[in-house]
Design a protein around this motif. Structure first.
Motif, PDB file in Angstrom:
ATOM      1  N   ASN A 220      14.303   0.504  -0.558  1.00 56.93           N
ATOM      2  CA  ASN A 220      15.003   0.534   0.735  1.00 56.93           C
ATOM      3  C   ASN A 220      14.061   1.025   1.839  1.00 56.93           C
ATOM      4  OD1 ASN A 220      18.056   0.035   0.100  1.00 56.93           O
ATOM      5  ND2 ASN A 220      17.356   1.451  -1.493  1.00 56.93           N
ATOM      6  N   ALA A 221      12.804   0.628   1.758  1.00 56.83           N
ATOM      7  CA  ALA A 221      11.781   1.097   2.705  1.00 56.83           C
ATOM      8  C   ALA A 221      12.231   0.939   4.148  1.00 56.83           C
ATOM      9  CB  ALA A 221      10.482   0.327   2.479  1.00 56.83           C
ATOM     10  N   ALA A 222      12.061   2.017   4.925  1.00 55.26           N
ATOM     11  CA  ALA A 222      12.397   2.069   6.345  1.00 55.26           C
ATOM     12  C   ALA A 222      13.907   2.046   6.615  1.00 55.26           C
ATOM     13  CB  ALA A 222      11.709   0.937   7.112  1.00 55.26           C
ATOM     14  N   HIS A 223      14.719   2.256   5.587  1.00 59.89           N
ATOM     15  CA  HIS A 223      16.181   2.292   5.761  1.00 59.89           C
ATOM     16  C   HIS A 223      16.730   3.512   5.014  1.00 59.89           C
ATOM     17  CE1 HIS A 223      20.197   1.223   6.471  1.00 59.89           C
ATOM     18  NE2 HIS A 223      20.173  -0.078   6.204  1.00 59.89           N
ATOM     19  N   PRO A 224      16.531   4.710   5.571  1.00 61.39           N
ATOM     20  CA  PRO A 224      16.930   5.942   4.879  1.00 61.39           C
ATOM     21  C   PRO A 224      18.400   5.996   4.481  1.00 61.39           C
ATOM     22  CG  PRO A 224      15.532   6.439   6.760  1.00 61.39           C
ATOM     23  CD  PRO A 224      15.852   4.985   6.854  1.00 61.39           C
ATOM     24  N   ALA A 225      19.293   5.523   5.335  1.00 56.58           N
ATOM     25  CA  ALA A 225      20.724   5.602   5.028  1.00 56.58           C
ATOM     26  C   ALA A 225      21.063   4.773   3.795  1.00 56.58           C
ATOM     27  CB  ALA A 225      21.547   5.143   6.226  1.00 56.58           C
ATOM     28  N   ALA A 226      20.451   3.604   3.671  1.00 56.05           N
ATOM     29  CA  ALA A 226      20.699   2.757   2.502  1.00 56.05           C
ATOM     30  C   ALA A 226      20.130   3.397   1.246  1.00 56.05           C
ATOM     31  CB  ALA A 226      20.083   1.378   2.720  1.00 56.05           C
ATOM     32  N   ALA A 227      18.948   3.994   1.357  1.00 62.35           N
ATOM     33  CA  ALA A 227      18.344   4.673   0.209  1.00 62.35           C
ATOM     34  C   ALA A 227      19.214   5.847  -0.243  1.00 62.35           C
ATOM     35  CB  ALA A 227      16.943   5.159   0.577  1.00 62.35           C
TER      36      ALA A 227
ATOM     37  N   GLU B 265       0.822  -1.215   0.000  1.00 61.25           N
ATOM     38  CA  GLU B 265       0.000   0.000   0.000  1.00 61.25           C
ATOM     39  C   GLU B 265       0.851   1.258   0.000  1.00 61.25           C
ATOM     40  OE1 GLU B 265      -3.869  -1.860   2.368  1.00 61.25           O
ATOM     41  OE2 GLU B 265      -2.247  -0.881   3.488  1.00 61.25           O
ATOM     42  N   ARG B 266       1.957   1.208   0.705  1.00 57.47           N
ATOM     43  CA  ARG B 266       2.850   2.379   0.735  1.00 57.47           C
ATOM     44  C   ARG B 266       3.524   2.584  -0.627  1.00 57.47           C
ATOM     45  NH1 ARG B 266       3.813   4.220   6.026  1.00 57.47           N
ATOM     46  NH2 ARG B 266       3.320   2.722   7.672  1.00 57.47           N
ATOM     47  N   ILE B 267       3.964   1.507  -1.240  1.00 60.53           N
ATOM     48  CA  ILE B 267       4.606   1.626  -2.554  1.00 60.53           C
ATOM     49  C   ILE B 267       3.602   2.129  -3.586  1.00 60.53           C
ATOM     50  CG2 ILE B 267       5.640   0.315  -4.447  1.00 60.53           C
ATOM     51  CD1 ILE B 267       7.073  -1.390  -2.364  1.00 60.53           C
ATOM     52  N   SER B 268       2.407   1.543  -3.582  1.00 60.53           N
ATOM     53  CA  SER B 268       1.372   1.990  -4.510  1.00 60.53           C
ATOM     54  C   SER B 268       0.978   3.437  -4.221  1.00 60.53           C
ATOM     55  CB  SER B 268       0.142   1.080  -4.398  1.00 60.53           C
ATOM     56  OG  SER B 268      -0.849   1.471  -5.314  1.00 60.53           O
ATOM     57  N   GLY B 269       0.854   3.787  -2.945  1.00 55.22           N
ATOM     58  CA  GLY B 269       0.495   5.152  -2.576  1.00 55.22           C
ATOM     59  C   GLY B 269       1.542   6.159  -3.000  1.00 55.22           C
ATOM     60  N   SER B 270       2.810   5.795  -2.827  1.00 63.88           N
ATOM     61  CA  SER B 270       3.897   6.711  -3.174  1.00 63.88           C
ATOM     62  C   SER B 270       3.966   6.942  -4.677  1.00 63.88           C
ATOM     63  CB  SER B 270       5.229   6.154  -2.668  1.00 63.88           C
ATOM     64  OG  SER B 270       6.286   7.059  -2.922  1.00 63.88           O
TER      65      SER B 270
ATOM     66  N   MET C 159      13.596   9.597  -8.047  1.00 63.01           N
ATOM     67  CA  MET C 159      14.277   8.717  -7.110  1.00 63.01           C
ATOM     68  C   MET C 159      13.365   8.043  -6.087  1.00 63.01           C
ATOM     69  SD  MET C 159      17.491   8.254  -7.667  1.00 63.01           S
ATOM     70  CE  MET C 159      17.971   8.696  -9.336  1.00 63.01           C
ATOM     71  N   ALA C 160      12.068   8.261  -6.158  1.00 61.11           N
ATOM     72  CA  ALA C 160      11.164   7.595  -5.201  1.00 61.11           C
ATOM     73  C   ALA C 160      11.329   6.081  -5.198  1.00 61.11           C
ATOM     74  CB  ALA C 160       9.716   7.981  -5.482  1.00 61.11           C
ATOM     75  N   PRO C 161      11.487   5.407  -6.352  1.00 62.02           N
ATOM     76  CA  PRO C 161      11.655   3.950  -6.316  1.00 62.02           C
ATOM     77  C   PRO C 161      12.833   3.483  -5.468  1.00 62.02           C
ATOM     78  CG  PRO C 161      11.123   4.657  -8.539  1.00 62.02           C
ATOM     79  CD  PRO C 161      11.372   5.912  -7.749  1.00 62.02           C
ATOM     80  N   VAL C 162      13.896   4.282  -5.416  1.00 60.08           N
ATOM     81  CA  VAL C 162      15.058   3.907  -4.601  1.00 60.08           C
ATOM     82  C   VAL C 162      14.679   3.906  -3.123  1.00 60.08           C
ATOM     83  CG1 VAL C 162      17.469   4.409  -4.073  1.00 60.08           C
ATOM     84  CG2 VAL C 162      16.544   4.949  -6.343  1.00 60.08           C
TER      85      VAL C 162
ATOM     86  N   ALA D 298      12.109   6.601   1.962  1.00 62.72           N
ATOM     87  CA  ALA D 298      12.350   5.418   2.793  1.00 62.72           C
ATOM     88  C   ALA D 298      11.884   5.661   4.221  1.00 62.72           C
ATOM     89  CB  ALA D 298      13.833   5.058   2.770  1.00 62.72           C
ATOM     90  N   ALA D 299      12.147   6.854   4.736  1.00 62.06           N
ATOM     91  CA  ALA D 299      11.728   7.187   6.104  1.00 62.06           C
ATOM     92  C   ALA D 299      10.216   7.250   6.210  1.00 62.06           C
ATOM     93  CB  ALA D 299      12.337   8.530   6.516  1.00 62.06           C
ATOM     94  N   ALA D 300       9.547   7.703   5.157  1.00 59.55           N
ATOM     95  CA  ALA D 300       8.087   7.783   5.170  1.00 59.55           C
ATOM     96  C   ALA D 300       7.438   6.415   5.206  1.00 59.55           C
ATOM     97  CB  ALA D 300       7.602   8.554   3.947  1.00 59.55           C
ATOM     98  N   CYS D 301       8.172   5.387   4.783  1.00 63.30           N
ATOM     99  CA  CYS D 301       7.643   4.016   4.783  1.00 63.30           C
ATOM    100  C   CYS D 301       7.729   3.338   6.155  1.00 63.30           C
ATOM    101  CB  CYS D 301       8.397   3.162   3.764  1.00 63.30           C
ATOM    102  SG  CYS D 301       8.066   3.584   2.046  1.00 63.30           S
ATOM    103  N   ALA D 302       8.479   3.897   7.066  1.00 66.44           N
ATOM    104  CA  ALA D 302       8.664   3.258   8.373  1.00 66.44           C
ATOM    105  C   ALA D 302       7.359   3.265   9.168  1.00 66.44           C
ATOM    106  CB  ALA D 302       9.756   3.984   9.154  1.00 66.44           C
ATOM    107  N   PRO D 303       7.032   2.172   9.829  1.00 68.23           N
ATOM    108  CA  PRO D 303       5.824   2.151  10.675  1.00 68.23           C
ATOM    109  C   PRO D 303       5.877   3.276  11.698  1.00 68.23           C
ATOM    110  CG  PRO D 303       6.697  -0.057  10.395  1.00 68.23           C
ATOM    111  CD  PRO D 303       7.720   0.866   9.814  1.00 68.23           C
ATOM    112  N   GLY D 304       4.785   3.997  11.821  1.00 67.77           N
ATOM    113  CA  GLY D 304       4.733   5.095  12.774  1.00 67.77           C
ATOM    114  C   GLY D 304       5.344   6.380  12.286  1.00 67.77           C
ATOM    115  N   ALA D 305       5.760   6.408  11.020  1.00 66.25           N
ATOM    116  CA  ALA D 305       6.382   7.627  10.478  1.00 66.25           C
ATOM    117  C   ALA D 305       5.384   8.777  10.442  1.00 66.25           C
ATOM    118  CB  ALA D 305       6.919   7.359   9.081  1.00 66.25           C
ATOM    119  N   THR D 306       5.894   9.988  10.572  1.00 68.47           N
ATOM    120  CA  THR D 306       5.098  11.217  10.497  1.00 68.47           C
ATOM    121  C   THR D 306       5.858  12.208   9.628  1.00 68.47           C
ATOM    122  OG1 THR D 306       6.187  12.293  12.378  1.00 68.47           O
ATOM    123  CG2 THR D 306       4.297  10.837  12.870  1.00 68.47           C
TER     124      THR D 306
END
Length: 412
Positions: free
Chosen positions: A167-174, A8-13, A160-163, A202-210
Protein backbone atom coordinates in the motif's frame (compact mmCIF):
# COMPACT_ATOMS: atom_id res chain seq x y z
CA UNK A 1 20.00 11.88 -3.24
CA UNK A 2 17.86 10.82 -6.17
CA UNK A 3 14.28 9.84 -5.47
CA UNK A 4 14.16 6.04 -5.06
CA UNK A 5 11.83 4.03 -7.29
CA UNK A 6 9.15 1.74 -5.91
CA UNK A 7 11.41 -1.27 -6.44
CA UNK A 8 14.29 0.44 -4.64
CA UNK A 9 12.09 1.41 -1.72
CA UNK A 10 10.67 -2.10 -1.35
CA UNK A 11 14.13 -3.66 -1.58
CA UNK A 12 15.53 -1.04 0.81
CA UNK A 13 12.77 -1.59 3.35
CA UNK A 14 12.98 -5.39 3.39
CA UNK A 15 16.79 -5.49 3.28
CA UNK A 16 16.97 -2.75 5.88
CA UNK A 17 14.59 -4.65 8.15
CA UNK A 18 16.55 -7.92 7.85
CA UNK A 19 19.91 -6.25 8.51
CA UNK A 20 18.50 -4.38 11.52
CA UNK A 21 17.10 -7.67 12.81
CA UNK A 22 20.49 -9.40 12.47
CA UNK A 23 22.37 -6.55 14.14
CA UNK A 24 19.96 -6.39 17.07
CA UNK A 25 19.62 -10.13 17.66
CA UNK A 26 22.80 -10.79 19.66
CA UNK A 27 22.15 -7.97 22.17
CA UNK A 28 18.40 -8.46 22.52
CA UNK A 29 17.18 -8.39 26.09
CA UNK A 30 20.13 -6.50 27.56
CA UNK A 31 20.42 -2.91 28.75
CA UNK A 32 22.57 -0.25 27.07
CA UNK A 33 25.00 -0.48 30.00
CA UNK A 34 25.32 -4.25 29.68
CA UNK A 35 25.89 -3.92 25.93
CA UNK A 36 28.70 -1.43 26.47
CA UNK A 37 30.34 -3.66 29.06
CA UNK A 38 30.10 -6.79 26.91
CA UNK A 39 31.34 -5.16 23.70
CA UNK A 40 33.63 -2.56 25.26
CA UNK A 41 31.63 0.20 23.67
CA UNK A 42 28.57 0.64 21.49
CA UNK A 43 27.74 -1.94 18.83
CA UNK A 44 28.87 -0.58 15.47
CA UNK A 45 27.96 -3.44 13.15
CA UNK A 46 27.60 -7.21 13.02
CA UNK A 47 28.76 -8.84 16.28
CA UNK A 48 28.99 -12.40 17.55
CA UNK A 49 26.81 -14.21 20.10
CA UNK A 50 26.63 -12.75 23.60
CA UNK A 51 28.10 -15.93 25.08
CA UNK A 52 30.54 -16.64 22.26
CA UNK A 53 30.98 -20.29 21.35
CA UNK A 54 28.79 -21.35 24.28
CA UNK A 55 25.64 -20.16 22.48
CA UNK A 56 24.26 -23.72 22.19
CA UNK A 57 23.92 -24.12 25.96
CA UNK A 58 24.03 -20.61 27.45
CA UNK A 59 20.81 -19.50 29.09
CA UNK A 60 18.39 -17.85 28.59
CA UNK A 61 19.07 -17.75 24.83
CA UNK A 62 20.04 -21.38 24.05
CA UNK A 63 19.86 -23.05 21.62
CA UNK A 64 19.73 -20.05 19.27
CA UNK A 65 22.83 -18.75 17.50
CA UNK A 66 22.02 -15.05 17.75
CA UNK A 67 24.74 -13.00 16.11
CA UNK A 68 27.29 -13.29 13.30
CA UNK A 69 24.74 -11.92 10.85
CA UNK A 70 21.89 -14.34 11.61
CA UNK A 71 18.36 -13.02 11.18
CA UNK A 72 15.71 -13.89 13.80
CA UNK A 73 12.01 -14.73 13.74
CA UNK A 74 11.18 -11.11 12.80
CA UNK A 75 12.57 -11.70 9.30
CA UNK A 76 11.30 -15.29 9.12
CA UNK A 77 7.75 -14.01 9.69
CA UNK A 78 8.20 -11.08 7.29
CA UNK A 79 9.22 -13.42 4.48
CA UNK A 80 6.40 -15.80 5.36
CA UNK A 81 3.90 -12.95 4.91
CA UNK A 82 5.49 -12.07 1.56
CA UNK A 83 4.92 -15.66 0.44
CA UNK A 84 1.23 -15.27 1.29
CA UNK A 85 1.08 -12.13 -0.87
CA UNK A 86 2.83 -14.03 -3.67
CA UNK A 87 0.15 -16.73 -3.46
CA UNK A 88 -2.96 -14.57 -3.10
CA UNK A 89 -1.70 -11.68 -5.27
CA UNK A 90 -4.23 -9.29 -3.75
CA UNK A 91 -4.94 -7.58 -0.44
CA UNK A 92 -4.88 -9.89 2.56
CA UNK A 93 -7.07 -10.36 5.61
CA UNK A 94 -7.18 -12.58 8.68
CA UNK A 95 -8.50 -15.46 6.60
CA UNK A 96 -5.39 -15.35 4.42
CA UNK A 97 -3.35 -15.89 7.58
CA UNK A 98 -5.41 -18.96 8.44
CA UNK A 99 -5.46 -20.33 4.90
CA UNK A 100 -1.84 -19.69 3.90
CA UNK A 101 0.48 -18.39 6.62
CA UNK A 102 -0.31 -21.02 9.23
CA UNK A 103 0.07 -23.98 6.82
CA UNK A 104 3.42 -22.53 5.72
CA UNK A 105 4.65 -22.36 9.32
CA UNK A 106 3.79 -25.99 10.05
CA UNK A 107 4.35 -27.73 6.72
CA UNK A 108 7.39 -26.33 4.88
CA UNK A 109 10.88 -26.85 6.36
CA UNK A 110 13.24 -23.94 5.75
CA UNK A 111 16.77 -22.99 6.71
CA UNK A 112 16.67 -21.43 10.17
CA UNK A 113 19.91 -19.44 10.69
CA UNK A 114 19.71 -19.36 14.48
CA UNK A 115 19.31 -23.15 14.62
CA UNK A 116 21.89 -23.69 11.90
CA UNK A 117 19.56 -26.35 10.54
CA UNK A 118 16.60 -26.89 8.30
CA UNK A 119 13.43 -26.98 10.35
CA UNK A 120 9.80 -25.90 10.35
CA UNK A 121 9.46 -22.16 11.03
CA UNK A 122 7.11 -23.13 13.86
CA UNK A 123 10.09 -24.62 15.69
CA UNK A 124 11.78 -21.21 15.85
CA UNK A 125 9.05 -18.63 16.26
CA UNK A 126 8.21 -17.30 19.72
CA UNK A 127 5.20 -18.48 21.75
CA UNK A 128 3.18 -15.45 20.68
CA UNK A 129 3.53 -16.61 17.07
CA UNK A 130 2.88 -20.27 17.92
CA UNK A 131 -0.47 -18.92 19.13
CA UNK A 132 -1.47 -18.60 15.45
CA UNK A 133 -1.15 -22.34 14.99
CA UNK A 134 -2.86 -23.22 18.26
CA UNK A 135 -5.84 -20.94 17.63
CA UNK A 136 -6.28 -21.31 13.88
CA UNK A 137 -5.08 -24.80 13.02
CA UNK A 138 -6.03 -26.67 16.16
CA UNK A 139 -8.67 -24.42 17.70
CA UNK A 140 -10.53 -23.52 14.48
CA UNK A 141 -11.25 -20.06 15.82
CA UNK A 142 -12.68 -17.26 13.71
CA UNK A 143 -9.52 -15.80 12.10
CA UNK A 144 -10.72 -12.26 12.74
CA UNK A 145 -10.85 -12.90 16.48
CA UNK A 146 -8.07 -15.46 16.98
CA UNK A 147 -5.68 -12.87 18.40
CA UNK A 148 -7.84 -12.29 21.46
CA UNK A 149 -6.22 -13.88 24.51
CA UNK A 150 -2.66 -13.84 23.18
CA UNK A 151 -0.05 -11.84 25.07
CA UNK A 152 -0.09 -8.28 23.78
CA UNK A 153 3.34 -7.60 22.33
CA UNK A 154 5.08 -6.61 19.09
CA UNK A 155 4.60 -10.08 17.55
CA UNK A 156 2.24 -8.92 14.81
CA UNK A 157 3.79 -5.51 14.26
CA UNK A 158 7.30 -6.84 13.66
CA UNK A 159 6.43 -8.42 10.30
CA UNK A 160 3.93 -5.89 8.89
CA UNK A 161 6.34 -3.99 6.61
CA UNK A 162 5.07 -5.88 3.51
CA UNK A 163 1.57 -4.50 4.13
CA UNK A 164 2.92 -0.96 4.07
CA UNK A 165 4.91 -1.67 0.91
CA UNK A 166 1.92 -3.16 -0.95
CA UNK A 167 0.00 0.00 0.00
CA UNK A 168 2.95 2.31 -0.73
CA UNK A 169 2.11 6.01 -0.28
CA UNK A 170 -1.36 5.16 1.11
CA UNK A 171 -1.00 5.00 4.91
CA UNK A 172 -4.73 4.75 5.65
CA UNK A 173 -5.10 1.70 3.40
CA UNK A 174 -2.03 0.06 4.94
CA UNK A 175 -3.39 0.72 8.43
CA UNK A 176 -6.77 -0.87 7.66
CA UNK A 177 -5.28 -3.92 5.95
CA UNK A 178 -2.74 -4.56 8.71
CA UNK A 179 -5.43 -4.31 11.39
CA UNK A 180 -7.43 -7.00 9.57
CA UNK A 181 -4.42 -9.29 9.12
CA UNK A 182 -3.22 -8.78 12.69
CA UNK A 183 -6.61 -9.71 14.10
CA UNK A 184 -5.57 -13.33 13.69
CA UNK A 185 -2.51 -12.79 15.86
CA UNK A 186 -2.98 -9.92 18.32
CA UNK A 187 -5.53 -7.75 20.08
CA UNK A 188 -5.48 -4.38 21.82
CA UNK A 189 -2.37 -2.23 21.43
CA UNK A 190 -0.44 -5.08 19.82
CA UNK A 191 -2.88 -5.09 16.93
CA UNK A 192 -2.94 -1.30 16.85
CA UNK A 193 0.85 -1.17 16.58
CA UNK A 194 0.71 -3.51 13.58
CA UNK A 195 -1.62 -1.11 11.79
CA UNK A 196 0.38 1.99 12.67
CA UNK A 197 3.71 0.43 11.66
CA UNK A 198 2.32 -0.62 8.28
CA UNK A 199 0.97 2.92 7.82
CA UNK A 200 4.38 4.39 8.70
CA UNK A 201 6.10 2.19 6.10
CA UNK A 202 3.53 3.24 3.49
CA UNK A 203 4.13 6.89 4.39
CA UNK A 204 7.89 6.41 4.09
CA UNK A 205 7.38 5.29 0.48
CA UNK A 206 5.71 8.54 -0.58
CA UNK A 207 7.81 10.80 -2.84
CA UNK A 208 9.33 13.55 -0.74
CA UNK A 209 8.74 11.70 2.52
CA UNK A 210 10.91 12.57 5.53
CA UNK A 211 11.17 11.17 9.06
CA UNK A 212 8.82 13.94 10.18
CA UNK A 213 6.14 13.11 7.60
CA UNK A 214 6.37 9.46 8.58
CA UNK A 215 5.79 10.30 12.24
CA UNK A 216 2.95 12.66 11.32
CA UNK A 217 1.23 9.89 9.35
CA UNK A 218 1.59 7.51 12.30
CA UNK A 219 0.16 10.06 14.72
CA UNK A 220 -2.73 10.83 12.37
CA UNK A 221 -3.91 7.21 12.45
CA UNK A 222 -2.78 5.90 15.85
CA UNK A 223 -5.30 5.53 18.65
CA UNK A 224 -5.29 5.54 22.45
CA UNK A 225 -2.06 4.64 24.26
CA UNK A 226 -0.20 3.95 21.02
CA UNK A 227 -0.75 7.50 19.85
CA UNK A 228 0.15 8.94 23.24
CA UNK A 229 3.36 6.89 23.41
CA UNK A 230 4.47 7.89 19.91
CA UNK A 231 3.73 11.51 20.70
CA UNK A 232 5.72 11.41 23.95
CA UNK A 233 8.72 9.60 22.47
CA UNK A 234 8.97 11.62 19.26
CA UNK A 235 8.67 14.89 21.16
CA UNK A 236 11.77 13.90 23.13
CA UNK A 237 13.54 12.50 20.06
CA UNK A 238 13.23 15.84 18.26
CA UNK A 239 15.67 17.33 20.80
CA UNK A 240 18.48 14.90 19.95
CA UNK A 241 20.68 14.38 16.92
CA UNK A 242 22.70 11.38 18.16
CA UNK A 243 21.48 8.22 19.82
CA UNK A 244 24.13 8.39 22.55
CA UNK A 245 22.35 11.26 24.30
CA UNK A 246 18.89 9.94 23.40
CA UNK A 247 19.00 6.42 24.86
CA UNK A 248 17.98 7.24 28.42
CA UNK A 249 15.49 10.05 27.58
CA UNK A 250 13.67 7.85 25.06
CA UNK A 251 13.36 5.02 27.57
CA UNK A 252 12.06 7.47 30.17
CA UNK A 253 9.49 8.81 27.69
CA UNK A 254 8.10 5.40 26.75
CA UNK A 255 8.23 3.84 30.23
CA UNK A 256 4.74 5.03 31.34
CA UNK A 257 3.19 3.25 28.35
CA UNK A 258 5.27 0.06 28.45
CA UNK A 259 3.82 -2.76 30.55
CA UNK A 260 6.96 -4.94 30.61
CA UNK A 261 8.74 -2.81 33.20
CA UNK A 262 12.38 -1.93 33.82
CA UNK A 263 13.70 -5.51 33.78
CA UNK A 264 13.02 -6.78 30.28
CA UNK A 265 13.67 -10.43 31.18
CA UNK A 266 11.44 -10.28 34.26
CA UNK A 267 8.17 -8.66 33.13
CA UNK A 268 5.73 -7.30 35.69
CA UNK A 269 2.49 -9.14 36.52
CA UNK A 270 0.55 -6.60 34.48
CA UNK A 271 2.76 -7.08 31.43
CA UNK A 272 1.33 -7.62 27.98
CA UNK A 273 -2.32 -7.47 28.92
CA UNK A 274 -4.94 -5.62 26.86
CA UNK A 275 -5.29 -1.93 27.61
CA UNK A 276 -6.34 1.29 25.93
CA UNK A 277 -3.79 3.22 27.94
CA UNK A 278 -0.62 1.37 26.98
CA UNK A 279 1.57 0.69 23.96
CA UNK A 280 4.24 -1.73 22.87
CA UNK A 281 7.68 -0.22 23.38
CA UNK A 282 9.22 -1.14 20.03
CA UNK A 283 7.25 1.02 17.57
CA UNK A 284 7.49 4.39 19.40
CA UNK A 285 11.23 3.84 19.94
CA UNK A 286 11.77 2.91 16.28
CA UNK A 287 10.02 6.12 15.21
CA UNK A 288 12.00 8.08 17.79
CA UNK A 289 15.30 6.67 16.50
CA UNK A 290 14.24 7.53 12.95
CA UNK A 291 13.98 11.17 14.05
CA UNK A 292 17.20 11.08 16.07
CA UNK A 293 19.07 9.62 13.12
CA UNK A 294 17.51 12.03 10.66
CA UNK A 295 16.46 9.03 8.58
CA UNK A 296 20.08 7.99 7.99
CA UNK A 297 20.05 4.20 7.96
CA UNK A 298 23.20 3.58 9.99
CA UNK A 299 22.48 6.14 12.69
CA UNK A 300 18.85 5.05 12.96
CA UNK A 301 19.55 1.33 13.17
CA UNK A 302 22.60 1.55 15.42
CA UNK A 303 20.61 3.71 17.81
CA UNK A 304 17.90 1.04 17.85
CA UNK A 305 20.41 -1.76 18.42
CA UNK A 306 22.22 -0.01 21.26
CA UNK A 307 18.91 0.79 22.97
CA UNK A 308 18.83 -2.86 24.03
CA UNK A 309 15.73 -4.57 25.41
CA UNK A 310 13.73 -5.87 22.40
CA UNK A 311 16.24 -4.25 20.07
CA UNK A 312 16.05 -6.79 17.23
CA UNK A 313 12.40 -5.86 16.67
CA UNK A 314 13.10 -2.15 17.20
CA UNK A 315 15.93 -2.28 14.65
CA UNK A 316 13.75 -4.33 12.28
CA UNK A 317 11.07 -1.62 12.30
CA UNK A 318 13.53 1.27 12.18
CA UNK A 319 15.48 -0.40 9.36
CA UNK A 320 12.31 -0.97 7.37
CA UNK A 321 11.36 2.71 7.70
CA UNK A 322 14.80 4.11 6.82
CA UNK A 323 15.10 1.69 3.91
CA UNK A 324 11.69 2.68 2.55
CA UNK A 325 12.63 6.35 2.79
CA UNK A 326 15.91 6.16 0.89
CA UNK A 327 16.06 2.80 -0.85
CA UNK A 328 18.46 -0.13 -0.81
CA UNK A 329 21.44 2.17 -1.47
CA UNK A 330 21.05 3.50 2.08
CA UNK A 331 21.82 0.09 3.61
CA UNK A 332 25.59 -0.58 3.92
CA UNK A 333 26.50 -3.26 1.41
CA UNK A 334 28.98 -4.95 3.71
CA UNK A 335 26.22 -5.42 6.29
CA UNK A 336 23.68 -6.79 3.82
CA UNK A 337 26.32 -9.05 2.26
CA UNK A 338 27.30 -10.40 5.66
CA UNK A 339 23.67 -11.09 6.60
CA UNK A 340 22.92 -12.68 3.23
CA UNK A 341 25.85 -15.08 3.52
CA UNK A 342 25.55 -15.86 7.22
CA UNK A 343 21.79 -16.43 7.10
CA UNK A 344 21.90 -18.25 3.73
CA UNK A 345 19.10 -15.94 2.72
CA UNK A 346 18.41 -14.19 -0.56
CA UNK A 347 17.30 -10.72 0.55
CA UNK A 348 16.51 -9.48 -2.97
CA UNK A 349 14.23 -12.25 -4.22
CA UNK A 350 11.40 -11.56 -1.72
CA UNK A 351 11.64 -7.84 -2.51
CA UNK A 352 11.38 -8.46 -6.26
CA UNK A 353 8.39 -10.75 -5.71
CA UNK A 354 6.61 -8.24 -3.48
CA UNK A 355 7.25 -5.39 -5.93
CA UNK A 356 5.60 -7.41 -8.71
CA UNK A 357 2.65 -8.22 -6.46
CA UNK A 358 2.32 -4.58 -5.39
CA UNK A 359 1.99 -3.51 -9.02
CA UNK A 360 -0.64 -6.17 -9.70
CA UNK A 361 -2.64 -5.11 -6.66
CA UNK A 362 -2.43 -1.44 -7.64
CA UNK A 363 -3.73 -2.27 -11.15
CA UNK A 364 -6.57 -4.27 -9.62
CA UNK A 365 -7.33 -1.46 -7.16
CA UNK A 366 -7.46 0.99 -10.06
CA UNK A 367 -9.98 -1.18 -11.90
CA UNK A 368 -12.09 -1.54 -8.77
CA UNK A 369 -11.96 2.19 -8.09
CA UNK A 370 -12.99 3.05 -11.65
CA UNK A 371 -15.85 0.56 -11.52
CA UNK A 372 -17.03 2.19 -8.31
CA UNK A 373 -16.70 5.67 -9.80
CA UNK A 374 -18.77 4.61 -12.80
CA UNK A 375 -21.44 3.01 -10.64
CA UNK A 376 -21.59 6.02 -8.33
CA UNK A 377 -21.84 8.39 -11.29
CA UNK A 378 -24.82 6.44 -12.62
CA UNK A 379 -26.42 6.56 -9.18
CA UNK A 380 -25.87 10.31 -9.06
CA UNK A 381 -27.44 10.71 -12.52
CA UNK A 382 -30.46 8.69 -11.38
CA UNK A 383 -30.77 10.89 -8.30
CA UNK A 384 -30.52 14.04 -10.45
CA UNK A 385 -33.21 12.70 -12.80
CA UNK A 386 -35.51 11.85 -9.91
CA UNK A 387 -35.04 15.33 -8.44
CA UNK A 388 -35.81 16.91 -11.81
CA UNK A 389 -39.01 14.88 -12.19
CA UNK A 390 -40.06 15.72 -8.67
CA UNK A 391 -39.44 19.38 -9.42
CA UNK A 392 -41.50 19.24 -12.59
CA UNK A 393 -44.42 17.57 -10.86
CA UNK A 394 -44.26 20.13 -8.09
CA UNK A 395 -44.43 22.97 -10.65
CA UNK A 396 -47.51 21.45 -12.30
CA UNK A 397 -49.27 21.09 -8.97
CA UNK A 398 -48.49 24.70 -8.10
CA UNK A 399 -49.87 25.92 -11.42
CA UNK A 400 -53.11 24.01 -10.86
CA UNK A 401 -53.53 25.56 -7.45
CA UNK A 402 -53.38 29.08 -8.93
CA UNK A 403 -55.84 28.42 -11.74
CA UNK A 404 -53.20 28.01 -14.46
CA UNK A 405 -53.58 25.54 -17.32
CA UNK A 406 -53.58 21.89 -16.35
CA UNK A 407 -55.95 18.98 -15.80
CA UNK A 408 -57.35 20.45 -12.59
CA UNK A 409 -57.89 23.87 -14.18
CA UNK A 410 -59.62 22.35 -17.20
CA UNK A 411 -61.97 20.38 -14.95
CA UNK A 412 -62.91 23.62 -13.24
Amino acid sequence: MTTPTLDERISGSLTGAAVGDALGGPVEGYSPEQIVKRHRGRVQGVVGPWDGDAWRTARPIAPYHKGDGHITDDTLMTHALIRVYATVRDHLDAYAVADHLVPDLISNPRWIPELEAEALPLQRVFLAEKWLVARLHYGHNDPREAGVGNIVNCGAAMYMAPVGLVNAAHPAAAYAEALDIAGAHQSSYGREAAGVFAAAVAAACAPGATPTTVVDAALHLAKDGTRAAIEAVTEVAARHSHFESALEPLRTAVAPFDTVGPDYRAPSLAARRPSRLHSIEELPIALGMLLVGGGDYCRTVLGSVNYGRDCDSIATMAGALAGALYGEAAVPRDWSKRVTEASRLDLRAPAAELAAVAREIFARDTERRRAHESAFARLAETDAGAEANAGAEGSTGAADATGAAGPLAEAR
